[in-house]
Each structure stands twice: as structure tokens, then as C-alpha cells.
Design a protein around this motif. Structure first.
Motif, short mmCIF file in Angstrom:
data_model
loop_
_atom_site.label_atom_id
_atom_site.label_comp_id
_atom_site.label_asym_id
_atom_site.label_seq_id
_atom_site.Cartn_x
_atom_site.Cartn_y
_atom_site.Cartn_z
N TYR A 625 57.82 33.57 62.34
CA TYR A 625 57.39 34.94 62.09
C TYR A 625 56.50 34.99 60.84
CZ TYR A 625 60.39 37.17 65.56
OH TYR A 625 60.96 37.57 66.73
N THR A 627 53.25 34.27 60.97
CA THR A 627 52.08 33.41 61.16
C THR A 627 50.95 34.23 61.75
OG1 THR A 627 53.59 31.57 61.59
CG2 THR A 627 51.28 31.27 62.19
N ASP A 628 49.71 33.89 61.36
CA ASP A 628 48.53 34.58 61.88
C ASP A 628 48.40 34.26 63.36
OD1 ASP A 628 46.15 35.75 62.43
OD2 ASP A 628 44.99 34.67 60.90
N LYS A 629 48.43 35.30 64.21
CA LYS A 629 48.39 35.10 65.66
C LYS A 629 47.05 34.52 66.10
CE LYS A 629 49.35 39.40 66.42
NZ LYS A 629 49.60 39.81 65.03
N ASP A 630 45.96 34.96 65.49
CA ASP A 630 44.64 34.43 65.86
C ASP A 630 44.53 32.95 65.53
OD1 ASP A 630 43.89 36.92 66.76
OD2 ASP A 630 43.10 37.53 64.78
N VAL A 632 46.98 30.89 65.48
CA VAL A 632 47.80 30.18 66.47
C VAL A 632 47.01 30.01 67.76
CG1 VAL A 632 49.86 30.35 67.91
CG2 VAL A 632 49.98 30.95 65.50
N ALA A 633 46.34 31.08 68.22
CA ALA A 633 45.55 30.98 69.44
C ALA A 633 44.43 29.96 69.29
CB ALA A 633 44.98 32.35 69.80
N ARG A 658 48.81 33.46 75.24
CA ARG A 658 49.47 34.76 75.34
C ARG A 658 50.72 34.77 74.47
NH1 ARG A 658 49.66 35.79 81.91
NH2 ARG A 658 47.42 36.06 82.26
N LEU A 659 50.98 35.95 73.90
CA LEU A 659 52.23 36.19 73.20
C LEU A 659 53.18 36.81 74.22
CD1 LEU A 659 53.95 36.28 70.63
CD2 LEU A 659 52.94 38.54 70.15
N LEU A 667 58.02 33.57 67.15
CA LEU A 667 57.12 34.28 68.05
C LEU A 667 56.82 33.34 69.21
CD1 LEU A 667 54.60 35.84 65.49
CD2 LEU A 667 56.36 37.05 66.79
N PHE A 669 54.84 31.98 72.28
CA PHE A 669 53.51 32.00 72.88
C PHE A 669 53.54 31.15 74.17
CE2 PHE A 669 52.68 33.11 68.52
CZ PHE A 669 51.64 34.01 68.58
#
Length: 718
Positions: A625, A627-630, A632-633, A658-659, A667, A669
Motif C-alpha cells: 500500500y 506504492t505509485d500505481k502508474d 507499478v503499471a 489492472r488493479l 494492492l 494487480f
């Protein structure tokens, strides 16, 4: 007090005295009858075991005197017999006296010495050789009869010995030495003498048998010698030609007699006893006519072989070797055939003789209602069967003479041609005979199907046709495989399906052709269908279910060779073969798993490459939790793009992140990638490769992969 010590010498003499006393008692107890000829005569009321040995071991000069003394002693006992059993006791005395005289005669009887055999002649004619053959046959037959009599007499002696032992045991149980022992004692003495007479007779028979056996062996040696020293003259050859003409006329008469009997009705549709008996009588007459014809024909062929032999001896330069070889071969074959027929005739005639004897016995015992006509017919059957047995003995003797002629013929023909050439011809003839015998055996009926006989040759023919069909199927499948390797447009699954269908078609066609070759009519399929339905109902339903499922898989093609599948059981791999009963799946670990075909029809099957080899794979992963989602993608997409075999050229097949969930500690993914199964390198798993590169990319961007943590609080009690 001092003890007196006995001197050693005295102690030694004392022991010697005891030993002499023991030996004396032993001699008196067990050797009295054997050594003392003046021993008291046996008394019926006080018999001891071994009483008869005093007569067996006595000298011949004193034997008659001792036997007469025993007879007088026993005869004197008649005055003391009671009236109740006087007749029985006198019968035992008479039996004892008669057999004592017989025993003395049998004991002094010796085998008469044979006259000194004459020396073998320098040369023998064929007639003399055949006379020796007849003499040898007669002596062998006599030896067989003597051996049977010796065996029967041996059984009788053993039985009588056992009986006397039991009588002696019962006799010794009678403790009262009075008249109670008189009757069993006299019976025991009489039976013991009967045993002695039988024993002497057995010795004489054995001695005579040995002498006759030596005489037969001497005749056999003379016959062998005579065959090697045969001579002939022109007069014998002319005599043989005249005999052949006479036998040819007799053969025609015998053939006409056989045809006359065959023209009569052997069977009868009437159920009356007289009709059945008359039918059996006609059958025995037919056997006699057939055997008579066979005897004359065999004698005629023997005379022809003798003529050829005499021609070889008299005119060795003017002979036809090919004709002689043919005559010898045919005559040898005739001897074998006649011997087989002789066995059949003998068995049939023996059965008829037994049947007629038993039936006549039953008719003679039937005093209420007589059957004169039926009795007369069975008397004729009995007389005819007895005549047939005598005729069969003549045939057996003729076969024996034929073997002698054939043996001499072979020896002289081999000597004339040279033993090497004759050996080659003999081996060739034996090979031909073996082949003909094999063909005859293969042509014999084993069983019948719809009244069609099935032979071993027919079964071999069926297997040969099936083998040819299997070979053609294997060749076609190999050709299709080579075509697939050369033509890339020809798919492996289509090749396999076509090959399997052709295989089933060829095997089915081969089965039909093979069974038709032995005469089975496939137009009558009711029996086959019925048998098949019964088999399916009793235990073939599973095999039949898998077979039909295999055909459905080949025709419907829900799965094909080369498809990647996953079953409900968790089995996952590539389809390699679809066989009659099962399908072979090869896992990624190179393990072959055989799955019943019915499981693909009745169960849930995931075919990963049914219509398209391209598929999308979901790879789940999680990060901490905060972490920058972008980021990660970005890291996940870079990981997917680092794998060359993933599909990335088209926008549709671009990797996607996808999350999907807010987990307890991460989180969650999901990376979605497209892959072409044909492009996946051997031994690689997409999920494993993607996770490997995702972890590398996350580490590159310092993205933490969380793991569950728990805080434990310890509460202190007040």
C-alpha cells in the motif's frame, strides 16, 4: 571291610560265557528250522512264524522224506476231527497233500535246454527272410503273452503272501492251544503250500521267458544278417510275377464284394430293434469287406515291391531307378495308411464284439419273452466280429512282412545307387512327406461355425491377411507422416486423423476378407450381432464405450493431435495420440498419461488451442500500500515487453495492467498478456516467465512486495 576284587581273567571268562549263551539262544530261536532237518514237524495247533522254512531250505535228497512225514502226520490228525467241521478239515488236508506233491514236482522242474542253434547261412533267399520275419513275429507275440501271464502270476503271489500274513496274525492271537486252532492252522498250512507252488511256477515262467527272449533275440540277429546277405534268381522273379497276376484277380473280386456290401443300406430309418441290429450287422460286413480289400491290396503292393527288389538283385543293369524309387515311396506310404486304418478297424470291431456279447447275454437272461430273430442277428454280429478280428490279425502280420521287404529294398537300392545319393534322396523324400503330413494336419477341421469347418490352415490364412492389412496401414501412415514433414500446409492433426481412419478401415476390411476366406458368410450377421451384444452386456461395455468415443473424437475433432488441453482431473498437456481405447497426453514434464477416450466425451475438457492458438493469460501479483500505481503499471508492462515470444505487435495484443482488489496487505494487480502457443519455446511456461520478469522490474523501481505481518500485544495481568 575289604572288597574282593575279581581277577581279570575270571571276568573275561564270565563275559565269554554270557555271550555264548546269547548266541545259543539266538540259534535255537531263529535257526532251528533252517539248519536242523530233524526238527519236529509243524503242528496245526502250534504253528510258529517261519515254520515253512524247514522245508524250503532242506536238501533235495531229504525233501521227499520230510514231505511224506508231514503228510502222514497231518493224515493222522483226521481221527481227532470233530463231526461239526470234519468235512472242512478233511478238505484242507486234501488240499495240503495235493499241493505238497505239486510243490515237489514244481521244485525239481527245470527249463528244458534248447537245441544248439545252427550257424547262420552264407546267403538267404527272400522267401527265407520272410519266414524268419514270421518266426520273429510269432516269438514276440508269445513273449508278450508270457509277460502278461507272469505279471498276473506275480500279482497273485503278492496277494497270497499278504493274505497268509494276515492269517498268521489272526492265528497267533488265538492263545488257547486246543482244537480251536486246528481249522485256521490247517488252512494256513494249505495256503502256505499253495503259495510255495505259485512261487515255484513263477520262477519257472521267468526262467522260460528269459530263454525264449534269448531265442527271439537270436532270430532277430539272424534276420538282420539275412537282409544283408540276400540272394535271388530268375525263377523267384517269375514266381513273383505269377503271384502278382493272381493277386490282381483276387483284388478285383474283393472290390466287387466291397461294392456289393456298400450298395446295401447301412443305416435304417426304422426304430425297431431288429432293424437297428440288422444295420449293425451290415456295418460289420462292410468292415470285413473293406479290410479284406485292404489286405489283398497291401499284399499285392508287397509282391510288386518284391518283384522290383528281385529285379534289382537279378538284373542290376536293366532296371528303372525312378520307378523303383516311386514304388518304394508309395509302398512306404501305404504301410503307414494301412496301419492307421488298422487301428480304426480294430477299435470299431472290438466295440461291435463287446456290444454283441452284452446284448446276447441280456437276451439269454430274458426268460419272459424271447427274441429269436434279434438273438439270431446278434449271433451273426458276434460271429462276424470274431472273423473280423482274425482278419485284422492277418493284416497286422502283412504290415510286418511289408516292413521287412521295405527295409531290404531300401538297403539294396542304397547300395546300388551309392549311400550318399540315397541319403540325399531319403532326406528329400522325408521333407516331402513331412510337408504333406503338415498340410494334411493343417487341413483337419478343428471346429465348425455355421456348419463351416475351421482348419488350422484357414486360421493361418486369416492371420496372414490381417498381417498384410496391418502392414499396409503402417506403410500408409508412414507415407502420410513424410508428406506432413515435406508439405507445411498439411496439418499434423489432419494427417493423424486420416491415418487412423485408414487404419481402422484396412483392419476391418482385412478381418472381413480373412474370415470370408475360411467360408464364413457375413450375410448372416444376426449371430455375430447377438454375440457382440451379449459381450457388451457382460463386460465389454467399457471397451466399446471408449472405442466409440475414440471414433467421435476422430470425426467430430473436439480435440486433435497437437492440441493443448486441461482436464477436470488437473491433467494438462499436449495431445499426442488418439487410439482405439485411450488418448495419450504428453505433459510439460515429458510424462505420458493415458486417458480413456470416454473422459473427453463425458467430462469437461479445456482445449486451449481448439480454434485459435492465440490466447490471453492473466498473471496476478501484489505490491505494498502506498506504492505509485502508474509506476507499478510501467514496471509490469516493461516486464512483459522483455519477453520476445509474447504478442505485442498489434494494439489489441498490447500488455495491460489492472488493479483488481484491495487485499489484506497489498494492492492486487493483474497483468494481461497475449501469447501464441506455437511461438512458446519448448520447456517454457508463460506464467513463470512473466512472474520472473515482473519481480525483476519491481526491484528495479524499488517497489516493495508486501507479505502478511502481525503485531502481538502482551497484556500484563494486574
Amino acid at each position: 571291610m575289604d572288597k574282593k576284587v575279581m581277577p581279570p581273567l575270571f571276568r573275561s571268562n564270565r563275559c565269554l560265557q554270557v555271550l555264548i549263551l546269547i548266541l545259543l539262544l539266538f540259534t535255537l530261536s531263529f535257526g532251528g528250522y533252517a539248519q536242523d532237518t530233524n526238527a519236529p514237524l509243524p503242528n496245526p495247533i502250534d504253528l510258529q512264524p517261519g515254520w515253512w522254512s524247514s522245508f524250503v531250505n532242506v536238501d533235495e535228497s531229504k525233501l521227499s522224506k520230510q514231505v511224506e512225514a508231514l503228510k502222514s502226520s497231518v493224515n493222522m490228525l483226521e481221527n481227532s476231527f470233530s463231526r461239526e467241521n470234519q468235512d472242512v478239515l478233511k478238505a484242507y488236508v486234501k488240499k495240503l497233500n495235493v499241493n505238497l506233491d505239486l510243490w515237489i514236482s514244481a521244485r525239481i522242474r527245470t527249463v528244458p535246454a534248447k537245441e544248439k542253434a545252427e550257424a547262420f547261412k552264407t546267403q538267404y533267399t527272400l522267401t527265407q527272410i520272410l519266414t524268419l520275419s514270421r518266426q520273429l513275429r510269432k516269438k514276440k507275440s508269445s513273449l508278450n503273452t508270457d509277460q502278461e501271464e507272469i505279471d498276473q502270476l506275480s500279482v497273485s503271489v503278492n496277494t497270497l503272501e499278504h493274505q497268509i500274513d494276515n492269517q498268521m496274525a489272526r492265528y497267533l492271537q488265538l492263545t488257547d492251544h486246543t482244537a480251536i486252532r486246528m481249522e485256521p492252522g490247517l488252512q494256513l498250512m494249505a495256503d502256505q503250500v499253495v503259495l510255495a507252488v505259485s512261487t515255484e511256477q513263477l520262477k519257472y515262467r521267468k526262467s522260460l521267458f528269459i530263454q525264449n527272449e534269448r531265442d527271439a533275440e537270436l532270430t532277430r540277429k539272424e534276420l538282420e544278417y539275412a537282409q544283408k546277405h540276400i540272394t535271388a534268381n530268375a525263377e523267384e522273379l517269375k514266381t513273383a510275377e505269377r503271384e502278382i497276376k493272381t493277386l490282381a484277380v483276387q483284388l478285383k473280386d474283393a472290390q466287387q464284394a466291397l461294392l456289393a456290401v456298400e450298395s446295401q443300406s447301412v443305416g435304417s430309418n426304422e426304430d425297431r430293434p431288429t432293424s437297428k441290429a440288422q444295420s449293425r450287422l451290415t456295418g460289420t460286413k462292410h468292415t470285413h469287406a473293406e479290410a479284406k480289400y485292404g489286405l489283398i491290396f497291401l499284399e499285392l503292393e508287397r509282391k510288386r515291391s518284391q518283384q522290383q527288389l528281385l529285379s534289382l538283385l537279378v538284373q542290376p543293369k536293366n532296371i528303372n531307378l525312378a520307378a523303383m524309387q516311386s514304388q518304394l515311396k508309395n509302398f512306404q506310404s501305404l504301410l503307414g495308411q494301412t496301419n492307421k486304418k488298422l487301428e480304426i478297424w480294430l477299435e470299431k470291431t472290438s466295440q461291435e464284439h463287446l456290444y454283441a456279447s452284452q446284448t446276447l447275454s441280456n437276451l439269454n437272461n430274458d426268460k419272459v419273452s424271447g427274441h429269436p430273430a434279434l438273438k439270431k442277428i446278434h449271433q451273426q454280429i458276434l460271429a462276424q466280429s470274431q472273423a473280423n478280428l482274425l482278419l485284422l490279425q492277418d493284416i497286422d502280420a502283412e504290415v510286418d512282412l511289408g516292413r521287412t521287404v521295405r527295409s531290404v529294398f531300401e538297403q539294396k537300392l542304397a547300395a546300388h545307387q551309392g549311400y550318399l545319393k540315397q541319403t540325399i534322396i531319403s532326406v528329400k523324400d522325408q521333407a516331402v512327406n513331412f510337408w504333406e503330413m503338415l498340410i494334411r494336419w493343417l487341413s483337419q477341421s478343428l471346429f465348425t461355425i455355421e456348419e463351416t469347418p475351421v482348419t488350422p490352415l484357414g486360421i493361418l490364412r486369416v492371420f496372414l491377411i490381417l498381417g498384410i492389412a496391418a502392414f499396409m496401414s503402417r506403410a500408409i501412415q508412414s507415407g502420410l507422416q513424410r508428406l506432413t514433414d515435406l508439405e507445411k500446409g498439411f496439418s499434423e492433426s489432419a494427417n493423424y486423423t486420416l491415418g487412423r481412419l485408414l487404419h481402422y478401415a484396412l483392419i476391418t476390411l482385412g478381418t472381413i476378407v480373412g474370415l470370408s476366406s475360411i467360408g464364413i458368410d457375413f450375410s448372416k450377421l444376426a449371430l455375430i450381432a447377438g454375440a457382440l451384444s451379449v459381450g457388451i452386456g457382460f463386460g465389454l461395455q467399457s471397451i466399446f464405450n471408449n472405442f466409440v468415443s475414440g471414433l467421435i473424437l476422430l470425426f467430430e475433432r473436439p480435440i486433435k493431435v497437437g492440441d493443448k488441453v486441461e482436464l477436470e482431473s488437473g491433467v494438462r498437456g499436449i495431445i499426442r495420440e488418439i487410439n482405439v481405447r485411450s488418448t495419450r497426453i504428453e505433459t510439460l514434464d515429458n510424462i505420458d498419461i493415458l486417458v480413456p477416450n470416454s473422459e473427453f466425451i463425458s467430462g469437461r475438457v479445456i482445449n486451449l488451442t481448439l480454434t485459435n492458438a492465440q490466447r490471453r493469460i492473466h498473471i496476478p501479483f501484489g505490491v505494498a500500500y502506498g506504492t505509485d500505481k502508474d509506476l507499478v503499471a510501467k514496471a509490469a508492462v516493461e516486464a512483459a515487453e522483455s519477453l520476445d515470444y509474447l504478442m505485442k505487435s498489434d494494439e489489441k495484443y498490447k500488455p495491460l495492467v489492472r488493479l483488481i482488489n484491495f487485499g489484506d496487505s497489498s494492492l492486487d494487480f493483474e497483468l494481461l498478456v497475449w501469447v501464441d502457443d506455437k511461438a512458446i519455446p519448448s520447456g517454457h511456461m508463460v506464467e513463470t516467465d512473466c512472474l520472473w520478469h515482473i519481480e525483476t522490474a519491481l526491484s528495479k523501481y524499488n517497489i516493495e512486495i508486501p507479505f502478511p505481518q502481525r503485531d502481538v500485544h502482551i497484556k500484563e495481568s494486574s
